[in-house]
Design a protein around this motif. Structure first.
Motif, PDB file in Angstrom:
ATOM      1  N   ASP A 201       1.081  -0.671   0.139  1.00  0.00           N
ATOM      2  CA  ASP A 201      -0.150   0.122  -0.499  1.00  0.00           C
ATOM      3  C   ASP A 201       0.944   1.384  -0.377  1.00  0.00           C
ATOM      4  O   ASP A 201       0.331   2.558   0.346  1.00  0.00           O
ATOM      5  CB  ASP A 201      -0.784  -0.103   0.918  1.00  0.00           C
ATOM      6  N   GLY A 202       1.695   1.178  -0.027  1.00  0.00           N
ATOM      7  CA  GLY A 202       2.696   2.338  -0.293  1.00  0.00           C
ATOM      8  C   GLY A 202       3.397   2.669   0.782  1.00  0.00           C
ATOM      9  O   GLY A 202       4.306   3.551   0.884  1.00  0.00           O
ATOM     10  N   ASP A 203       2.909   2.220   2.021  1.00  0.00           N
ATOM     11  CA  ASP A 203       3.818   2.608   3.320  1.00  0.00           C
ATOM     12  C   ASP A 203       4.901   1.727   2.979  1.00  0.00           C
ATOM     13  O   ASP A 203       5.560   0.334   2.468  1.00  0.00           O
ATOM     14  CB  ASP A 203       2.807   1.525   3.977  1.00  0.00           C
ATOM     15  N   PRO A 204       6.180   2.419   3.604  1.00  0.00           N
ATOM     16  CA  PRO A 204       7.402   1.699   3.190  1.00  0.00           C
ATOM     17  C   PRO A 204       7.563   0.241   3.868  1.00  0.00           C
ATOM     18  O   PRO A 204       8.879  -0.721   2.898  1.00  0.00           O
ATOM     19  CB  PRO A 204       8.381   2.475   4.704  1.00  0.00           C
ATOM     20  N   TYR A 205       6.925  -0.129   5.422  1.00  0.00           N
ATOM     21  CA  TYR A 205       7.073  -1.620   6.105  1.00  0.00           C
ATOM     22  C   TYR A 205       6.602  -2.307   4.517  1.00  0.00           C
ATOM     23  O   TYR A 205       6.355  -3.051   4.355  1.00  0.00           O
ATOM     24  CB  TYR A 205       6.344  -1.133   7.051  1.00  0.00           C
ATOM     25  N   VAL A 224       6.442 -15.061  -9.284  1.00  0.00           N
ATOM     26  CA  VAL A 224       5.910 -13.910  -9.053  1.00  0.00           C
ATOM     27  C   VAL A 224       5.389 -13.480 -10.031  1.00  0.00           C
ATOM     28  O   VAL A 224       5.695 -12.548 -10.937  1.00  0.00           O
ATOM     29  CB  VAL A 224       6.598 -12.573  -8.380  1.00  0.00           C
ATOM     30  N   VAL A 225       4.039 -13.493 -10.370  1.00  0.00           N
ATOM     31  CA  VAL A 225       3.002 -13.710 -11.203  1.00  0.00           C
ATOM     32  C   VAL A 225       2.600 -11.859 -11.783  1.00  0.00           C
ATOM     33  O   VAL A 225       2.624 -11.680 -12.980  1.00  0.00           O
ATOM     34  CB  VAL A 225       2.540 -13.631 -11.714  1.00  0.00           C
ATOM     35  N   LEU A 226       2.283 -10.968 -10.307  1.00  0.00           N
ATOM     36  CA  LEU A 226       2.482  -9.732 -10.565  1.00  0.00           C
ATOM     37  C   LEU A 226       2.466  -9.509  -9.003  1.00  0.00           C
ATOM     38  O   LEU A 226       2.012 -10.220  -8.135  1.00  0.00           O
ATOM     39  CB  LEU A 226       0.469 -10.159 -10.782  1.00  0.00           C
ATOM     40  N   ALA A 227       3.072  -8.105  -9.453  1.00  0.00           N
ATOM     41  CA  ALA A 227       3.231  -7.504  -8.434  1.00  0.00           C
ATOM     42  C   ALA A 227       2.951  -6.314  -7.807  1.00  0.00           C
ATOM     43  O   ALA A 227       3.758  -4.993  -8.836  1.00  0.00           O
ATOM     44  CB  ALA A 227       5.145  -6.818  -8.081  1.00  0.00           C
ATOM     45  N   THR A 228       1.822  -6.122  -7.465  1.00  0.00           N
ATOM     46  CA  THR A 228       1.054  -4.706  -7.893  1.00  0.00           C
ATOM     47  C   THR A 228       1.081  -3.885  -5.856  1.00  0.00           C
ATOM     48  O   THR A 228       1.752  -4.463  -5.274  1.00  0.00           O
ATOM     49  CB  THR A 228      -0.440  -4.777  -8.320  1.00  0.00           C
ATOM     50  N   ALA A 229       0.025  -3.131  -6.780  1.00  0.00           N
ATOM     51  CA  ALA A 229      -0.038  -1.729  -5.203  1.00  0.00           C
ATOM     52  C   ALA A 229      -1.014  -0.887  -5.424  1.00  0.00           C
ATOM     53  O   ALA A 229      -1.768  -0.375  -6.579  1.00  0.00           O
ATOM     54  CB  ALA A 229       0.712  -1.198  -4.908  1.00  0.00           C
TER      55      ALA A 229
END
Lengths: 423, 600, 364
Positions: A201-205, A224-229
């Motif tokens: 979610d864009g949080d550094p953690y 890893v088929v999808l790395a999204t946010a």
């Protein structure tokens, strides 16, 4: 008028130059004869004066429970020693960083302003630790965190120094690299997943953890088929879940927080490809009462620091409950309890008591003592510090929320897999 | 306001033919009392009373109880005040009606509160109103009923509120100047009590830098964070006394006395004042100590942004809600160039990065400014807000992570070198103050210089009426773009300083709320007025930092204060004279007329 | 602006043309590159076969449902803007209070026989409560925070609105707690139905139908009733309206009440779709709704709805269609970048929004 104004600039500059020249850094205070402080100076505690421990935690804002839990653990650690160390009372100065970088600066500043602060316990969040450590390291104050997990603060555990590593920084919590490995190991070997999707979610953690998971999962041979946010504050997860479903993953790892995770699990039920909750995996940020009661989390997996076991921990929980009227509310109280004890043990080792009862705590010696910590028996295991300040005995549990578990403690207890690095 | 025009203690009813004005109104007292009751219930139900029950302010009086007690006092004073007297009417003579009005309002507030007390005693409302804690009525210390059971408590509440209301109303029996002195004393008391840690820090800071023995003063004033009873009495007397001293009748204001001097001496006085002011400001961080200097630096960075936004919004009248974009551009430019850990990894010194900060900010200003050239006021607002979000999300994104570090930001941003071997960063707030201070002075100088320049006049003409300005030959395109570019550069400086101060840059520092805070502080301070912006920044950025202990109530109070402030004083703390003319033309004319009468 | 009656003519216009070639050139570059980016991205996405036809259709439906909620909130912004010409920044909070009311009322009702036997009647009761509560809050706002400032420069009520926004958020946070409130389940809204190849969730269908019905009702209210005519008259010229015997204060209050009621309804629909609400739930939808209002043409009732639908669809489709097609990772993180870029582009092409603005009277 304009003539008058043109005078302003040179006047200003010369005044500033004068002031700047007059304000060279303060001279170090003269040391007493019998004790010579090291390069970082020493904290002098007069007879009957308290030993001051600084505490930087997030005690307001969204992440308040993370910090409050640790502040309580620190208070208990001090109380367990009768509130005293070497005949001096122990006091804390608690500063709130609200889990923000700016907050970390302000809190650290408030602590270095007090020359009696000999060590700091904190911060709660890695993002606040980075700027706080720049200030604390400058003053030479040893700092131990019970819940920072960013690899940047220490190392990648393979010998490469983290970008934000500072002398005098220690932590008793695990390194994200370990949790990423643990989750990936479980998904790949135990669940047999070949295709993984991650959402942060864009949080550094969460970004750090999702990346660590992806790296480990790929190393193990998965894809890893999808790395999204997503973004914090998003509510409509259906578009991103459409993409996730289209990628047909075997496991979806989303180490994010509430309420965004609530929306993900609740909306995922409308997607046939994601309807099986055994494909969903979160992390310690979601191990909360309000999350596991959501019907759609039944069957989900969670990774998180292992809940300590043993009689010492049970005593701690009993004392916690008696003092604060509720069970520990987050995952890192035991880590902060250990951090407090490590610091106080080290002080006992290095403090020099003078004839009149004055205590001298040399800052450099205190740091050296902490770096030399070996086989420290704490609630979270046997701690040994490495040269970058990682002291944890990191055990990561993977737990599952099934129909049988009602409360968060029961979920935490339903351990399917425990990961320790190097095994 | 109006009672300043016609003092209430002026000779009354002397002039024949003056109609008697309306006195204290019972109806108004009833309305005010009920409103006050609702407010008192609100602060009890939202936890402000319980939360601060342990925080003693003055001797044993806690902040929690103080909230509740202040309400009948204030409302009593409002209700006991005779309404503004119109020209041509005789002001009513103060008398028993003033305290009676106050008591009535206090009593009604108490009735509302009593109903609330009975309600929470009878029904468990905690499932919905989570902050109605048992310590309000059921368990010790029974904050709302002053330690009594429900029956006695309600009676006590009625009596105490009515008495406080009457006391508030009775203030109007005092001559105007004395009443104000009492109010000043009370305000001093509360401020000194609430800011106890700040005041002790300053006093200790003074001792450690100047060797003047001020620390014992702090010990004498405070015990456990609260003013001691004798200290409270002294503070009240000093506060009230200072007010009386400063408002001595027939005392010629300094400004007027200076104006009477010959030109040459006037200039000397001005330069000397400026020099003394600068010297005092220069000594400030030494007196304040590192923590408060840090707060001051933070306020200074916002001030820098505020001065920049003041050019865009105040001078040119372009409502920019995405100002944070330029702040972010400045911060990231400085970070990428000065951090050895960034994607470029060049690790330049701060000053070498500054020209690029200017360049990047100017380009960003043009990029935002050009598409919005033809958009009017509120379209501009939402589009610029959008640009602010776009900038933040791009800096945060995984897409641009190789350049800007994504969520992990950029760390190890370089400090500001001042001399060989002397660097100022977040760890040296007292040195860093001078860096911030220099940039702020530069921005203030630019603002003043531009205000009276050709482009400044073009902006103001454009602000008043774009079409007319264009007809008069103002180049609207150039004027707008210049405003955006200069504003962007100042925000870019702010960003660069922010990066150097914090030592790291994370995208989370660049949320919409930054733009909004900056806009709020220039308007609350006084739009288009440089001194107003300075005061606004110090108050609105510094105060929340200092009032950290209020936690989430901080924002509640902030919101309420913003509304109150804008309704009561829409022109800001220190208004720009030109703007005030637009706002208050009539009132000013009236004032001028009265002043003319006085000198007769 | 070419639309304004006072647009410069003659020599002045000629000079303007001389000034603008650089700016115009730049804007043309922006327009052309935007079109190129969209076409290339969409072509790549559609030909890659990453998403099936069914999934693309799903995305459209999701966008329309989300857009309906934006549209309903946007109505309030648009109406207030049309009459008073200032941004009621606290309107998002009015919406949030509607959603909160919906939570408390539906939780209270969820155990009753009504909820089980006649769920839609139960929902209607909740709807009325939400609309009333939000309308009351909006009225209170107008009375306390805005009415004293009428006639002042528009920035001033705008700042008051920001203050009111904070105040309302933290009033809810401190009175009712900061935790996320979960709506009770409404079984009748679970599941989906198929309409002409489009799979629509029942709850989305409810949202879309409710939005359309309310839109039409509002349209008739404003165009055909006496009260609506008064609103339009006040929007056109307050002074003249007053002279014509219209109670301006009451009309403006009515505008706030109606806008608030729409936001309250949107709040309930939001709660039903997303099942969760907390004190901060109003902030982002509020900003999006204002964007919708501007996108559609501010002051224009139909425009608010069109803007909402456009924005919802762009948010839902944009990242998958355009960004993923350009190989941008984590495209959905940039959802708002797409949304705001769309706003900028629309305003570059059409400076007064899709349907054009409807704001009467003198400006400034």
């Amino acid at each position: 008028m304009s003539g008058h104004r043109s005078l302003v600039a040179p006047a200003v500059i010369s005044v500033i130059a004068l002031i700047a020249a007059a304000c060279a850094p303060d001279d170090e205070e003269a040391a007493p004869e019998e004790f010579s402080p090291g390069p970082l100076g020493a904290v002098t505690v007069a007879p009957d004066d308290p030993i001051m421990i600084g505490v930087i935690q997030a005690i307001s804002g969204d992440t308040a429970s993370l910090g409050v839990d640790q502040v309580r653990a620190i208070d208990l650690a001090i109380a367990d020693r009768g509130g005293e160390l070497l005949g001096h009372p122990v006091e804390t100065q608690v500063e709130d960083d609200a889990c923000l970088a700016e907050g970390g600066t302000t809190a650290a500043q408030a602590l270095v302003a007090n020359p009696q602060v000999m060590g700091v316990l904190g911060t709660s969040c890695s993002g606040a630790a980075v700027p706080a450590m720049e200030i604390l390291a400058e003053t030479g104050i040893a700092t131990i965190s019970g819940s920072n997990t960013s690899p940047a603060l220490t190392s990648d555990l393979e010998g490469t120094q983290g970008a934000a590593n500072q002398p005098g920084y220690f932590r008793t919590s695990h390194n994200d690299v370990v949790q990423g490995q643990a989750a990936a190991e479980f998904a790949f070997t135990e669940l047999g997943a070949q295709r993984a999707a991650t959402i942060h979610d864009g949080d550094p953690y969460t970004e750090g953890l999702a990346t660590a998971f992806g790296t480990s999962f790929t190393e193990l041979g998965g894809e890893v088929v999808l790395a999204t946010a997503i973004s914090k504050g998003d509510t409509d997860m259906r578009p991103v879940l459409t993409e996730v479903a289209a990628a047909t993953p075997d496991i979806v790892f989303f180490p994010i927080f509430q309420p965004e995770a609530d929306f993900i699990v609740q909306q995922a039920k409308d997607f046939p490809a994601l309807a099986e909750t055994q494909k969903m995996m979160g992390a310690d940020g979601l191990l909360s009462d309000t999350f596991v009661v959501i019907p759609q989390t039944e069957g989900m997996y969670f990774s998180g620091p292992a809940t300590p076991t043993g009689s010492a921990y049970e005593d701690f929980v009993a004392a916690y409950q008696a003092e604060f009227g509720e069970a520990p509310i987050q995952a890192f109280h035991a880590h902060s309890y250990d951090a407090a004890n490590m610091l106080m043990d080290a002080v006992e080792e290095v403090a020099v008591e003078e004839d009149d009862g004055t205590l001298q705590i040399d800052r450099q010696a205190l740091m050296d003592q902490l770096y030399a910590t070996e086989d420290f028996e704490g609630l979270t295991g046997t701690l040994t510090c490495d040269e970058f300040g990682d002291c944890a005995d990191p055990k990561i549990d993977i737990v599952q929320n099934t129909a049988e578990q009602q409360t968060i403690d029961q979920v935490r207890g339903n351990v399917l897999f425990t990961f320790e690095p190097g095994e | 306001m109006a009672d300043q025009i016609v003092p209430t203690d002026a000779p009354v009813g002397a002039g024949a033919g003056l109609l008697p004005a309306q006195g204290v109104s019972a109806r108004r007292a009833v309305t005010l009392g009920l409103v006050a009751g609702v407010v008192a219930v609100f602060v009890s139900a939202n936890g402000m009373v319980s939360e601060f029950a342990e925080r003693d302010v003055i001797a044993e009086l806690s902040l929690g109880v103080l909230w509740v007690l202040m309400i009948p006092l204030i409302v009593g004073s409002l209700a006991g005040q005779a309404p503004a007297v119109l020209q041509g009417f005789a002001a009513p003579r103060p008398g028993w009606r003033n305290p009676a009005g106050g008591a009535l309002a206090g009593l009604l507030a108490a009735v509302v509160m009593a109903a609330f007390i009975l309600l929470i005693d009878a029904v468990n409302v905690r499932d919905v109103l989570i902050n109605v804690r048992p310590d309000l009525v059921e368990t010790e210390p029974r904050l709302l009923t002053f330690g009594q059971g429900v029956g006695a408590g309600v009676a006590l509440v009625l009596a105490v509120y009515a008495a406080l209301g009457a006391l508030g109303g009775a203030l109007h029996l005092l001559p105007d100047r004395w009443r104000r002195a009492v109010v000043a004393g009370v305000v001093w008391l509360i401020v000194m009590g609430v800011l106890s840690s700040l005041v002790s820090q300053v006093l200790r800071g003074i001792q450690s830098t100047t060797n003047i023995w001020t620390a014992p003063l702090a010990d004498a004033l405070y015990q456990g964070g609260a003013l001691t009873a004798p200290a409270a009495a002294v503070v009240f007397v000093v506060g009230a006394g200072l007010y009386l001293l400063l408002t001595r009748p027939r005392r010629t204001p300094a400004r007027v006395r200076v104006r009477r001097l010959p030109d040459r001496s006037q200039r000397i006085v001005r330069v000397a004042t400026l020099a003394v002011a600068l010297l005092l400001l220069g000594l400030l961080p030494q007196v304040l100590g590192p923590f408060l200097s840090d707060v001051l630096n933070f306020a200074g960075i916002f001030l820098l942004m505020a001065l920049g936004l003041n050019i865009v919004v105040g001078f040119a009248g372009l409502l920019d809600l995405g100002y944070v974009a330029f702040f972010a551009v400045g911060a990231y430019t400085a970070a990428v160039l000065t951090s050895p850990q960034s994607s470029l990894g060049v690790g330049w010194i701060f000053w070498a990065a500054i020209p690029f900060v200017v360049l990047a900010a100017a380009v960003a200003g043009l990029l935002v400014g050009t598409p919005v050239l033809r958009m009017r006021g509120d379209y501009l607002a939402i589009v610029t807000l959008g640009f602010g979000e776009i900038a933040r999300l791009l800096f945060l994104s995984d897409w641009l992570k190789p350049i800007f570090g994504g969520a992990q930001g950029i760390i190890r941003v370089g400090d500001v070198p001042l001399a060989p071997g002397v660097e100022a960063g977040g760890a040296q707030p007292r040195l860093f103050f001078y860096v911030v201070f220099t940039f702020v002075l530069l921005a203030a100088y630019i603002s003043y210089a531009l205000q009276d320049s050709r482009i400044g006049r073009a902006w103001m003409a454009m602000r008043e009426d774009e079409l007319v300005a264009e007809t008069m030959g103002v180049n609207i395109v150039a004027a707008k773009l210049w405003a955006f570019v200069i504003g962007a550069i100042l925000a870019g400086f702010g960003g660069a300083l922010f990066a150097a101060k914090v030592g790291s840059v994370f995208p989370h520092s660049f949320e919409v709320i930054v733009s909004i805070t900056v806009l709020v502080l220039i308007i609350v301070g006084g739009i288009a007025s440089v001194p107003g912006v300075v005061v606004g920044a110090l108050i609105l950025v510094g105060l929340p930092e200092i009032l950290r202990e209020f936690e989430e109530y901080r924002f509640l109070l902030y919101g309420a204060l913003l509304i109150f402030m804008m309704v009561r004083r829409p022109e800001g703390f220190i208004p720009n004279t030109r703007r005030v003319t637009e706002l208050h033309e009539q009132e000013l004319q009236q004032d001028a007329w009265l002043r003319a009468k006085e000198t007769e | 602006m070419a639309e304004t009656p006072l647009a410069p003519k003659g020599p002045l216009a000629a000079r303007r043309v001389l000034q603008l070639p650089l700016v115009d050139g730049f804007l043309w570059v922006v327009r052309i590159s935007a079109v190129v980016v969209i076409v290339v991205g969409a072509y790549n996405s559609l030909t890659s076969g990453r998403l099936s036809g069914q999934q693309w259709r799903d995305l459209i439906v999701f966008g329309i449902a989300q857009g309906s909620i934006y549209g309903l909130i946007a109505l309030g912004y648009s109406m207030v803007y049309g009459v008073l010409r200032f941004i009621n920044f606290a309107h998002g909070e009015v919406f949030m209070i509607g959603a909160m009311t919906g939570y408390y009322v539906s939780s209270a009702l969820s155990g009753t026989a009504l909820w089980r036997s006649a769920p839609f009647a139960g929902l209607f009761v909740v709807l009325l409560c939400c609309m009333t509560m939000s309308a009351l809050v909006a009225l209170g706002l107008e009375r306390i925070a805005y009415r004293p400032l009428r006639g002042k420069p528009r920035l001033i009520p705008f700042i008051t609105a920001i203050g009111a926004s904070f105040f309302l958020q933290y009033t809810v946070a401190t009175l009712f707690g900061v935790d996320v409130k979960a709506y009770p389940a409404v079984p009748v809204l679970d599941g989906s139905i198929s309409v002409g190849g489009f799979r629509i969730l029942r709850v989305h269908l409810l949202v879309i139908v409710a939005a359309v019905v309310m839109m039409i009702a509002l349209y008739f209210y404003i165009e055909k009733t006496r009260a609506g005519r008064a609103m339009r008259a006040v929007a056109e010229d307050q002074e003249t309206a007053r002279l014509m015997g219209i109670d301006v204060d009451r009309t403006i209050a009515r505008v706030f009440a109606v806008g608030g009621a729409m936001a309250g309804a949107a709040g309930l629909l939001f709660g039903l779709v997303f099942q969760n609400v907390n004190f901060f739930s109003g902030f982002l939808p509020g900003i999006k709704a204002f964007t919708s209002a501007v996108l559609g043409g501010i002051g224009n009732i139909l425009g608010a709805m069109v803007g909402g639908l456009t924005l919802g669809s762009v948010e839902s489709l944009g990242p998958s269609l355009v960004l993923s097609g350009l190989d941008i990772p984590a495209a959905h993180q940039l959802k708002d970048v797409v949304a705001f870029s769309a706003l900028v582009l629309v305003l570059i092409f059409r400076p007064t929004g899709i349907l054009g603005e409807r704001v009467g009277g003198e400006r400034g």
